[in-house]
Design a protein around this motif. Structure first.
Motif, short mmCIF file in Angstrom:
data_model
loop_
_atom_site.label_atom_id
_atom_site.label_comp_id
_atom_site.label_asym_id
_atom_site.label_seq_id
_atom_site.Cartn_x
_atom_site.Cartn_y
_atom_site.Cartn_z
N VAL A 153 -12.48 1.16 0.87
CA VAL A 153 -11.28 1.58 1.73
C VAL A 153 -9.87 1.12 0.62
O VAL A 153 -9.74 0.43 -0.04
CB VAL A 153 -11.02 0.44 2.65
N ILE A 154 -9.17 2.16 0.59
CA ILE A 154 -7.93 2.28 -0.37
C ILE A 154 -6.73 1.97 0.55
O ILE A 154 -6.59 2.71 1.37
CB ILE A 154 -7.76 3.60 -0.93
N GLY A 155 -6.11 1.00 0.15
CA GLY A 155 -4.89 0.52 0.69
C GLY A 155 -3.56 0.96 -0.20
O GLY A 155 -3.88 1.38 -1.24
N ASN A 156 -2.39 0.91 0.59
CA ASN A 156 -1.41 1.28 -0.39
C ASN A 156 -0.89 -0.30 -1.15
O ASN A 156 -1.40 -1.19 -0.90
CB ASN A 156 0.02 1.52 0.48
N ASN A 165 12.25 -8.18 -6.31
CA ASN A 165 12.71 -7.17 -5.68
C ASN A 165 11.50 -5.98 -5.60
O ASN A 165 10.83 -5.70 -6.27
CB ASN A 165 13.75 -6.23 -6.50
N TYR A 166 11.47 -5.76 -4.05
CA TYR A 166 10.22 -5.04 -4.06
C TYR A 166 10.76 -3.27 -3.84
O TYR A 166 11.61 -2.91 -3.40
CB TYR A 166 9.51 -5.34 -2.58
N GLY A 167 9.89 -2.62 -4.73
CA GLY A 167 10.24 -1.25 -4.45
C GLY A 167 9.69 -0.36 -3.51
O GLY A 167 8.67 -1.05 -2.56
N LYS A 168 9.36 0.86 -3.56
CA LYS A 168 9.06 1.75 -2.47
C LYS A 168 7.33 1.57 -2.68
O LYS A 168 6.86 1.87 -3.54
CB LYS A 168 9.53 3.06 -2.81
N TYR A 187 0.33 -6.13 -3.88
CA TYR A 187 1.81 -6.21 -4.48
C TYR A 187 1.50 -6.11 -6.04
O TYR A 187 0.98 -6.94 -6.93
CB TYR A 187 2.57 -7.48 -4.35
N TYR A 188 2.03 -5.11 -6.66
CA TYR A 188 1.81 -4.90 -7.98
C TYR A 188 3.06 -5.31 -9.01
O TYR A 188 4.14 -4.89 -8.85
CB TYR A 188 1.61 -3.33 -8.33
#
Length: 172
Positions: free
Chosen positions: A37-40, A49-52, A129-130
């Motif tokens: 299963v692949i998540g975003n 700061n969180y990006g798109k 979260y990368y």
């Protein structure tokens, strides 16, 4: 080799996952019968700061040939993280790995794993979260070892797909 659970999840040492990510991934893989299963994922910088968020897609389908197309067209990430895997994909197969890989090691292993899948699905949830680290080995100027890693990765793709007329055009 030492995992005892039914599933495998990867997380790089400088990244992290939302609190509900593991439960979301586990429920989805169990309910869907998928092998992966692949998540975003969502990038985050040193100032929090969180990006798109990413938008992983599998528009070609969910069998392994279709997954290769989605990987090669960058519809979905080559990373090992942000996904959950059935443990059988690791316990029942031998994969080629190299200790000195510094670029492309995730993709190198992922392409081998996908060969042994029958069903992969993508979900819309952000499960990872990368941390965008400018000092990361994947962002540094390429060393001799880094160049070797990339060539080795592309040689794997060439050997896997050179006789497959359906996928090989995507490799070029």
């Amino acid at each position: 080799n030492h995992a005892e659970g039914d599933y495998i999840v990867f997380c790089d040492s400088d990244d992290y996952m939302p609190e509900c990510a593991l439960e979301c991934l586990r429920k989805t893989i169990e309910q869907s019968g998928a092998d992966i299963v692949i998540g975003n994922y969502q990038p985050v910088d040193s100032s929090n700061n969180y990006g798109k968020p990413s938008n992983n897609k599998l528009t070609y389908g969910n069998d392994n040939i279709s997954i290769y197309k989605s990987l090669l067209t960058k519809e979905t990430s080559h990373s090992l993280w942000g996904k959950i895997y059935k443990k059988e994909l690791f316990k029942n197969h031998k994969y080629l790995t190299y200790q000195k890989f510094i670029n492309g090691e995730d993709g190198f292993l992922l392409y081998q794993i996908v060969k042994n899948t029958t069903k992969v699905i993508a979900i819309e949830d952000v499960v990872y979260y990368y941390y965008y680290n400018i000092e990361s080995s994947s962002k540094l100027k390429l060393s001799e070892n880094g160049i070797w890693s990339i060539i080795t990765f592309w040689n794997l793709l060439d050997s896997m797909f050179k006789n497959n007329e359906e996928i090989y055009p995507f490799v070029r």
